[in-house]
Design a protein around this motif. Structure first.
Motif, mmCIF file in Angstrom:
data_model
loop_
_atom_site.group_PDB
_atom_site.id
_atom_site.type_symbol
_atom_site.label_atom_id
_atom_site.label_comp_id
_atom_site.label_asym_id
_atom_site.label_seq_id
_atom_site.Cartn_x
_atom_site.Cartn_y
_atom_site.Cartn_z
ATOM 1 N N SER A 217 10.681 60.542 39.133
ATOM 2 C CA SER A 217 11.002 59.238 38.944
ATOM 3 C C SER A 217 10.062 58.533 39.722
ATOM 4 C CB SER A 217 12.514 59.182 39.677
ATOM 5 O OG SER A 217 12.529 59.484 41.113
ATOM 6 N N THR A 218 10.019 57.277 39.623
ATOM 7 C CA THR A 218 9.165 56.384 40.018
ATOM 8 C C THR A 218 9.759 54.798 40.081
ATOM 9 O OG1 THR A 218 6.700 55.391 40.364
ATOM 10 C CG2 THR A 218 7.676 55.850 38.011
ATOM 11 N N VAL B 157 15.256 53.271 30.679
ATOM 12 C CA VAL B 157 15.467 53.652 32.135
ATOM 13 C C VAL B 157 14.241 54.815 32.239
ATOM 14 C CG1 VAL B 157 17.703 53.471 32.036
ATOM 15 C CG2 VAL B 157 16.770 55.494 30.962
ATOM 16 N N GLY B 158 13.290 54.979 31.448
ATOM 17 C CA GLY B 158 12.084 55.832 31.654
ATOM 18 C C GLY B 158 11.451 56.176 30.437
ATOM 19 N N VAL B 159 10.503 57.140 30.529
ATOM 20 C CA VAL B 159 9.670 57.504 29.297
ATOM 21 C C VAL B 159 9.684 58.946 29.305
ATOM 22 C CG1 VAL B 159 8.277 55.621 29.360
ATOM 23 C CG2 VAL B 159 7.585 57.827 30.684
ATOM 24 N N VAL C 201 10.079 55.863 24.853
ATOM 25 C CA VAL C 201 10.832 55.180 25.973
ATOM 26 C C VAL C 201 12.522 55.501 25.683
ATOM 27 C CG1 VAL C 201 11.519 52.958 26.823
ATOM 28 C CG2 VAL C 201 9.188 53.209 25.840
ATOM 29 N N ILE C 202 12.775 55.897 27.014
ATOM 30 C CA ILE C 202 14.285 56.309 27.105
ATOM 31 C C ILE C 202 15.223 55.121 27.293
ATOM 32 C CG2 ILE C 202 15.871 57.846 28.192
ATOM 33 C CD1 ILE C 202 13.134 59.695 28.834
ATOM 34 N N ARG D 164 11.871 58.950 35.075
ATOM 35 C CA ARG D 164 12.838 57.731 35.078
ATOM 36 C C ARG D 164 12.220 56.662 35.917
ATOM 37 N NH1 ARG D 164 17.150 59.033 32.117
ATOM 38 N NH2 ARG D 164 18.740 57.798 33.267
ATOM 39 N N ALA D 165 12.487 55.484 35.744
ATOM 40 C CA ALA D 165 11.995 54.279 36.180
ATOM 41 C C ALA D 165 12.906 53.171 36.052
ATOM 42 C CB ALA D 165 10.492 54.065 35.593
ATOM 43 N N LYS D 166 12.901 52.228 37.067
ATOM 44 C CA LYS D 166 13.521 51.075 37.396
ATOM 45 C C LYS D 166 13.028 49.982 35.897
ATOM 46 C CE LYS D 166 14.256 51.706 42.237
ATOM 47 N NZ LYS D 166 13.958 51.333 43.232
ATOM 48 N N VAL D 167 11.859 50.237 35.885
ATOM 49 C CA VAL D 167 11.151 49.250 34.792
ATOM 50 C C VAL D 167 9.957 49.972 34.107
ATOM 51 C CG1 VAL D 167 9.667 46.929 34.273
ATOM 52 C CG2 VAL D 167 11.507 47.232 36.243
ATOM 53 N N VAL D 168 10.040 49.675 32.723
ATOM 54 C CA VAL D 168 9.116 50.463 31.559
ATOM 55 C C VAL D 168 8.297 49.291 31.475
ATOM 56 C CG1 VAL D 168 8.456 51.654 29.816
ATOM 57 C CG2 VAL D 168 10.488 52.492 31.215
ATOM 58 N N VAL D 169 6.843 49.153 31.578
ATOM 59 C CA VAL D 169 5.996 48.193 30.944
ATOM 60 C C VAL D 169 5.110 48.679 29.724
ATOM 61 C CG1 VAL D 169 4.041 46.857 31.561
ATOM 62 C CG2 VAL D 169 5.747 47.161 33.183
ATOM 63 N N ASP D 170 5.464 48.201 28.560
ATOM 64 C CA ASP D 170 4.805 48.633 27.430
ATOM 65 C C ASP D 170 3.494 47.666 27.462
ATOM 66 O OD1 ASP D 170 3.620 49.534 24.831
ATOM 67 O OD2 ASP D 170 5.459 48.883 23.798
ATOM 68 N N ALA D 171 2.431 48.433 27.556
ATOM 69 C CA ALA D 171 0.839 47.865 27.410
ATOM 70 C C ALA D 171 -0.087 48.863 26.708
ATOM 71 C CB ALA D 171 0.286 47.891 28.869
ATOM 72 N N SER D 172 0.786 49.273 25.550
ATOM 73 C CA SER D 172 0.121 50.375 24.767
ATOM 74 C C SER D 172 -0.923 49.744 23.751
ATOM 75 C CB SER D 172 1.252 50.857 23.990
ATOM 76 O OG SER D 172 2.186 50.135 23.128
ATOM 77 N N GLY D 173 -1.147 48.566 24.053
ATOM 78 C CA GLY D 173 -2.095 47.888 22.838
ATOM 79 C C GLY D 173 -1.372 47.668 21.411
ATOM 80 N N GLN D 174 -2.220 47.704 20.423
ATOM 81 C CA GLN D 174 -1.966 47.661 19.150
ATOM 82 C C GLN D 174 -1.002 48.747 18.307
ATOM 83 O OE1 GLN D 174 -4.438 45.564 16.240
ATOM 84 N NE2 GLN D 174 -5.574 44.362 17.777
ATOM 85 N N SER D 175 -0.961 49.925 19.402
ATOM 86 C CA SER D 175 0.278 50.712 19.162
ATOM 87 C C SER D 175 1.697 50.459 19.205
ATOM 88 C CB SER D 175 -0.050 51.995 19.968
ATOM 89 O OG SER D 175 -1.085 52.511 19.932
#
Length: 439
Positions: free
Chosen positions: A8-9, A145-147, A137-138, A160-171
């Protein structure tokens, strides 16, 4: 199938490009525990080499300015335009409008720049994993809630995470999953480019200027970007169908466009090609929302805008900055709702709309020279737009005078709205040529 291990983080960031590096660094500066997963091993090739001055303020917060100043990157003080008949505008010098070091920026080689940004994130305490592939992403209900991550050597890990940030670019991992994409009804372009060594470059203050050259048939434009490794990035952008349908190989199409454009021919006459050819689609898109419960989209994972005015890296950095502030404040308050995490979306969207309008106006025949000659008192506001000062309504004073120059038959520019994707829009992987080994 269950993951092999679980950890977790506070925040997971998917992607280590400029947007992911920015958001993770700023979160770490505020004491947030961040794990960043980047699928590629850096350095890696990427297009999008010309910065604009408003990146200065994000670099300042990231503690990147000393590194940028010490880098070999070519300093950029202006942008110039060449019209369809070869007439060159006076340079738009950024510091004439906003004196000071904030009005000087850089032309970067992205493999070097992106590595610097990601190393900076590490130095600020971000836990960086690369190469590391996020499989999914879960979600629990509507909340992220995580990845799930592919581990080195096989197996998977659930983070597990409190926030997931999608910075995956054009994916666009989450945009695809949640069906949030809105295609631009106007900006459906493609690009072919390569790199030249020994071609013409200006000297002194103009050495690092970006040159935008309109094609004689007015179908598109050329970029001409000098770089510090003695190369110049030279690419042509035009409607997708025009560049890629019914024409020969990319090399042939590129050469045909050079032959039709004397302004480019003259500048390349002394040069030799230094790499192979690259091609990609530049279909503009954006997400219908920037955030949901427990998740945020930034950079190209949120949207991509036509590269005409080199806004890509600024929009990546700015969205990363705004998202970081919203996430950190939300974590402090115990609020990771869509409303909190996406509080910046409306303001950011208006800024993107301003740049988009300037892009659309250019493709519709807008002349910077004619506009400034007719409205000289507004040159500063136009320069504000060109430097990326997009997130303040003071620049909106230009639109009514601009419309006064419209011919009677001109129609309004269609708004960016949801719709079916343009034909062939999902064929980017078929069109993109792998990085040339010489680069």
């Amino acid at each position: 199938m269950a993951s092999d291990t679980t950890s977790s983080t506070d925040v997971v960031v998917i992607g280590g490009g400029p947007a992911g590096s920015t958001v993770s660094t700023m979160l770490a500066q505020r004491g947030v525990k961040v794990r960043l997963f980047e699928r590629e091993k850096f350095p890696r090739f990427h297009i999008g080499e010309s910065l604009i001055p408003e990146t200065y303020w994000v670099f300042h917060r990231l503690n990147m300015l000393p590194k940028m100043k010490a880098s070999p990157f070519v300093k950029k003080h202006s942008v110039q335009f060449v019209n369809a008949i070869g007439r060159q505008s006076a340079p738009f010098y950024f510091d004439e409008n906003k004196p000071g070091e904030c009005s000087q920026t850089w032309q970067v080689i992205r493999s070097e720049f992106d590595t610097m940004m990601l190393d900076n994130a590490r130095e600020h305490g971000v836990e960086v994993h690369q190469p590391a592939r996020v499989l999914e992403v879960i979600f629990e209900g509507d909340r992220a809630v995580g990845v799930k991550v592919q581990k080195d050597g096989g197996g998977t890990e659930e983070v597990r995470a409190k926030v997931v940030v999608d910075a995956s670019g054009q994916s666009t991992m989450l945009q695809n999953r949640l069906k949030l994409r809105q295609w631009d009804p106007v900006l459906n372009k493609g690009a072919i480019w390569t790199y030249w060594r020994g071609a013409y470059r200006d000297t002194g203050r103009d050495e690092g200027a970006t040159l935008v050259v309109q094609t004689p048939n007015k179908h598109g434009w050329w970029w001409y970007i000098p770089q510090h490794d003695d190369t110049i990035s030279v690419g042509v952008v035009a409607p997708f169908d025009y560049l890629f349908k019914g024409r020969g190989p990319h090399e042939q199409t590129y050469q045909e466009e050079i032959n039709a454009c004397p302004a480019i021919q003259e500048r390349l006459a002394s040069g030799t090609r230094a790499t192979g050819y690259y091609a990609t689609k530049d279909y503009s898109y954006r997400s219908s929302q920037v955030a949901g419960d427990g998740w945020v989209l930034i950079g190209d994972a949120f949207g991509f805008l036509d590269p005409l005015y080199s806004s890509g890296v600024l929009l990546a950095l700015k969205s990363g900055e705004l998202a970081a502030d919203a996430i950190a404040d939300g974590l402090t308050a115990g609020d990771t709702s869509a409303a909190q995490l996406g509080r910046w979306g409306e303001m950011f969207g208006k800024g993107v709309d301003r740049m988009r309008r300037l892009v659309c106006e250019y493709y519709d025949g807008f002349s910077f020279g004619k506009f400034v000659k007719t409205h000289p008192h507004l040159k500063g506001k136009v320069t504000d737009l060109l430097i990326g000062d997009l997130f303040d309504d003071h620049v909106d004073v230009v639109w009514e005078p601009l419309e006064s120059l419209y011919p009677p038959e001109k129609k309004a520019i269609p708004a960016w709205s949801a719709g079916a994707p343009p034909e062939a829009a999902d064929k980017v992987n078929e069109l993109f040529l792998p990085p040339d080994p010489l680069r």
